[in-house]
Design an enzyme around this catalytic site. Structure first.
Site, PDB file in Angstrom:
ATOM      1  NE  ARG A  19     -14.329  32.038 -30.321  1.00 48.71           N
ATOM      2  CZ  ARG A  19     -15.495  31.414 -30.136  1.00 48.71           C
ATOM      3  NH1 ARG A  19     -15.531  30.137 -29.787  1.00 48.71           N
ATOM      4  NH2 ARG A  19     -16.634  32.053 -30.323  1.00 48.71           N
ATOM      5  CG  HIS A  45     -15.317  26.101 -33.359  1.00 44.50           C
ATOM      6  ND1 HIS A  45     -14.670  27.294 -33.511  1.00 44.50           N
ATOM      7  CD2 HIS A  45     -16.290  26.327 -32.426  1.00 44.50           C
ATOM      8  CE1 HIS A  45     -15.220  28.206 -32.708  1.00 44.50           C
ATOM      9  NE2 HIS A  45     -16.208  27.632 -32.044  1.00 44.50           N
TER      10      HIS A  45
HETATM   11  N1  LIG Z   1     -16.292  25.657 -28.803  1.00 46.34           N
HETATM   12  C1  LIG Z   1     -17.541  26.049 -28.936  1.00 46.34           C
HETATM   13  O1  LIG Z   1     -18.334  25.421 -29.636  1.00 46.34           O
HETATM   14  C2  LIG Z   1     -17.999  27.258 -28.184  1.00 46.34           C
HETATM   15  C3  LIG Z   1     -19.368  27.548 -28.127  1.00 46.34           C
HETATM   16  C4  LIG Z   1     -19.779  28.628 -27.373  1.00 46.34           C
HETATM   17  C5  LIG Z   1     -18.861  29.402 -26.685  1.00 46.34           C
HETATM   18  N2  LIG Z   1     -17.525  29.108 -26.759  1.00 46.34           N
HETATM   19  C6  LIG Z   1     -16.550  29.914 -26.012  1.00 46.34           C
HETATM   20  O2  LIG Z   1     -16.957  30.015 -24.647  1.00 46.34           O
HETATM   21  C7  LIG Z   1     -16.740  31.349 -24.225  1.00 46.34           C
HETATM   22  C8  LIG Z   1     -17.517  31.644 -22.987  1.00 46.34           C
HETATM   23  O3  LIG Z   1     -18.902  31.787 -23.256  1.00 46.34           O
HETATM   24  P1  LIG Z   1     -19.893  32.287 -22.095  1.00 46.34           P
HETATM   25  O4  LIG Z   1     -21.233  32.420 -22.676  1.00 46.34           O
HETATM   26  O5  LIG Z   1     -19.730  31.434 -20.889  1.00 46.34           O
HETATM   27  O6  LIG Z   1     -19.256  33.733 -21.788  1.00 46.34           O
HETATM   28  P2  LIG Z   1     -19.501  34.690 -20.550  1.00 46.34           P
HETATM   29  O7  LIG Z   1     -20.822  34.409 -19.903  1.00 46.34           O
HETATM   30  O8  LIG Z   1     -19.207  36.070 -21.001  1.00 46.34           O
HETATM   31  O9  LIG Z   1     -18.382  34.230 -19.493  1.00 46.34           O
HETATM   32  C9  LIG Z   1     -17.031  34.530 -19.664  1.00 46.34           C
HETATM   33  C10 LIG Z   1     -16.301  34.195 -18.366  1.00 46.34           C
HETATM   34  O10 LIG Z   1     -14.902  34.423 -18.568  1.00 46.34           O
HETATM   35  C11 LIG Z   1     -14.416  35.243 -17.525  1.00 46.34           C
HETATM   36  N3  LIG Z   1     -13.293  36.069 -17.980  1.00 46.34           N
HETATM   37  C12 LIG Z   1     -13.208  36.846 -19.086  1.00 46.34           C
HETATM   38  N4  LIG Z   1     -12.016  37.476 -19.155  1.00 46.34           N
HETATM   39  C13 LIG Z   1     -11.344  37.076 -18.056  1.00 46.34           C
HETATM   40  C14 LIG Z   1     -10.060  37.391 -17.532  1.00 46.34           C
HETATM   41  N5  LIG Z   1      -9.223  38.245 -18.162  1.00 46.34           N
HETATM   42  N6  LIG Z   1      -9.692  36.818 -16.373  1.00 46.34           N
HETATM   43  C15 LIG Z   1     -10.529  35.970 -15.709  1.00 46.34           C
HETATM   44  N7  LIG Z   1     -11.759  35.627 -16.158  1.00 46.34           N
HETATM   45  C16 LIG Z   1     -12.152  36.183 -17.314  1.00 46.34           C
HETATM   46  C17 LIG Z   1     -15.600  36.120 -17.134  1.00 46.34           C
HETATM   47  O11 LIG Z   1     -15.395  36.671 -15.846  1.00 46.34           O
HETATM   48  P3  LIG Z   1     -16.533  37.555 -15.127  1.00 46.34           P
HETATM   49  O12 LIG Z   1     -17.677  36.596 -14.855  1.00 46.34           O
HETATM   50  O13 LIG Z   1     -15.899  38.014 -13.875  1.00 46.34           O
HETATM   51  O14 LIG Z   1     -16.908  38.640 -16.096  1.00 46.34           O
HETATM   52  C18 LIG Z   1     -16.735  35.085 -17.195  1.00 46.34           C
HETATM   53  O15 LIG Z   1     -16.797  34.339 -16.013  1.00 46.34           O
HETATM   54  C19 LIG Z   1     -17.077  32.173 -25.471  1.00 46.34           C
HETATM   55  O16 LIG Z   1     -16.541  33.477 -25.411  1.00 46.34           O
HETATM   56  C20 LIG Z   1     -16.430  31.349 -26.551  1.00 46.34           C
HETATM   57  O17 LIG Z   1     -15.064  31.696 -26.641  1.00 46.34           O
HETATM   58  C21 LIG Z   1     -17.092  28.064 -27.499  1.00 46.34           C
END
Ligand SMILES: NC(=O)c1ccc[n+]([C@@H]2O[C@H](COP(=O)([O-])OP(=O)(O)OC[C@H]3O[C@@H](n4cnc5c(N)ncnc54)[C@H](OP(=O)(O)O)[C@@H]3O)[C@@H](O)[C@H]2O)c1
Length: 311
Positions: free
Chosen positions: A226, A274
Site C-alpha cells: 500500500r 495500483h
Molecule cells: N497492489 C495490488 O494490486 C495489491 C493487490 C492485492 C494485495 N495487495 C496488498 O498485499 C497485501 C498482502 O496480501 P496477502 O493476501 O498476502 O495478505 P496476508 O495473507 O494477510 O499476509 C500478510 C503478511 O504480512 C505479515 N504481517 C502483517 N503485519 C505484520 C507486522 N506488523 N510485522 C511483520 N509481518 C506482518 C503477515 O504475518 P503473519 O503471516 O505472521 O500473520 C503475513 O505474512 C494486502 O494487504 C494488500 O495491502 C496489493
C-alpha cells in the site's frame, strides 16, 4: 436451487465484468447497488470502497467480502457491525497476477533493464554486467498468501530469499524473520526489497530512510503493498544519493497520483496505477460462491480479517 443474493457495491469500474462472470454461476444473484434498492433479504455484500451507511442499512447482512486482499479501508468503516465478518479476497487469479508482477519487476531490477532501454534510445550498443541471481539476496516483507506465492516463483531463479512476517514461517528455501526485533537483520544487505504487507499501524511507513540504510548500496525497492508503507519524502533522496538504484511503485499515498507529483518524471521510478494485481471476476466469484456455500452449511468462513491485528 436457492439463489444467494450478493450485493455488489463500491467498485463500479469492475461492475460490468462481474455481472458477466456471474452469468456462469446460477447459484449467485449479483445485485448492483443503487439507491432505493430493497435491501431486505440480502445476506452478503461484496465491497471495495465503503459506501457510507450501506452496511448498516442491510438488516440481514451475514458477511462482507472485500473486493481485494487488503481490508484496511473496510476495517475502519464505522458502518460495519462488529459481528459481521469481513472476508479478505484470496483467490487464484489475484495471486497469479501478483506473482507475475513481482517476477516482472524483480527481473527488471535484477537485469537493470532501464540501462538497456536508455542505450537503445541513444542507438548505443552497450552490453552490461549483472550479478548471478544466486548472488542477489531478495527480501519479501509479508509472507502471507501473496508473499509466499511470489517467493515460490523467485526460488525457481535461485535468488537467496528472506521473508519477514509476524510469525516465523517454515518455507523451504526462504530464511524466515519474524517480528519487529528481527527486521534489521532481515533488511541488512538485501539487494532487492519487495513489500507485500497489509497496511496496519505497525507497517505504516516501514519503507523509510532508516530502513533503506540497512540495505546493500544501490538496492532496489518494489512496493506492491500500500502507498502508506512508503515514506514518500524519503524515496527521492535515497534514489538521488544512489542508496537505492531504482524503485517500482504500484501503490501511492494518494490515488490517483496527482499529475504534478515528482514520481511521474523520475527516471528511476517505474510506476503502475495500483493494478499489480486485481481480483479475477470469474475465479473471484467462484471463490465467493464456495465460501457462501460453506457458510450456509454451517462451516466457518475462511480468510476472515482480524479487526484487532488489522489484516
Ligand atoms: N497492489 C495490488 O494490486 C495489491 C493487490 C492485492 C494485495 N495487495 C496488498 O498485499 C497485501 C498482502 O496480501 P496477502 O493476501 O498476502 O495478505 P496476508 O495473507 O494477510 O499476509 C500478510 C503478511 O504480512 C505479515 N504481517 C502483517 N503485519 C505484520 C507486522 N506488523 N510485522 C511483520 N509481518 C506482518 C503477515 O504475518 P503473519 O503471516 O505472521 O500473520 C503475513 O505474512 C494486502 O494487504 C494488500 O495491502 C496489493
Amino acid at each position: 436451487m436457492t439463489r444467494t443474493r450478493l450485493l455488489f457495491a463500491g467498485a463500479d469500474e469492475y461492475l460490468a465484468t462481474f455481472v458477466e462472470a456471474a452469468r456462469t454461476l446460477p447459484e449467485i444473484e449479483l445485485l448492483p447497488y443503487e439507491p432505493g434498492l430493497d435491501l431486505k433479504g440480502i445476506d452478503y455484500l461484496l465491497m471495495w470502497r465503503p459506501v457510507p451507511g450501506l452496511a448498516a442499512a442491510l438488516p440481514d447482512l451475514k458477511a462482507v467480502f472485500c473486493f481485494g486482499a487488503g481490508v484496511e479501508r473496510l476495517l475502519v468503516n464505522p458502518d460495519l457491525p462488529a459481528h459481521v465478518p469481513i472476508v479478505r479476497m484470496v483467490e487464484p487469479g489475484l495471486t497469479q497476477v501478483m506473482t507475475e508482477y513481482i517476477l516482472w519487476q524483480t527481473l527488471r531490477h535484477h537485469r537493470r533493464i532501464w540501462e538497456l532501454e536508455e542505450a537503445q534510445a541513444e542507438g548505443r550498443w552497450a552490453p552490461h554486467w549483472y550479478p548471478a541471481a544466486w548472488d542477489r539476496p531478495i527480501g519479501i516483507l509479508g509472507l502471507g498468501e501473496l508473499g509466499q506465492a511470489a517467493a515460490r516463483k523467485l526460488l525457481d531463479f535461485d535468488f537467496p530469499l528472506r521473508g519477514w512476517s509476524r510469525h516465523r514461517k517454515d518455507l523451504a528455501g526462504v530464511q524466515s524473520f519474524a517480528g519487529a526485533a528481527e527486521l534489521p537483520d532481515f533488511l541488512r544487505g538485501l539487494q532487492i526489497l519487495i513489500c507485500l504487507l497489509p497496511l496496519t499501524p505497525e507497517t505504516t511507513g516501514i519503507l523509510r530512510a532508516e530502513h533503506f540504510a540497512l540495505l546493500a548500496p544501490a538496492a532496489s525497492l518494489i512496493n506492491a503493498g500500500r502507498g502508506g508503507h512508503l515514506v514518500e519524502a524519503d524515496l527521492l533522496p535515497a534514489l538521488d544519493s544512489g542508496q537505492l538504484q531504482a524503485a517500482s511503485l504500484d501503490v501511492f499515498s494518494r490515488e490517483p497520483l496527482p499529475p504534478d507529483h515528482p514520481f511521474w518524471r523520475h527516471p528511476r521510478i517505474f510506476m503502475t496505477p495500483h493494478n499489480a494485481s486485481d481480483t479475477n471476476p470469474a475465479s473471484g466469484l467462484r471463490e465467493i460462491s464456495r465460501q457462501i456455500s460453506r457458510h450456509r452449511s454451517g462451516l466457518p468462513l475462511e480468510h476472515v480479517a482480524d479487526r484487532q491485528r488489522g489484516y
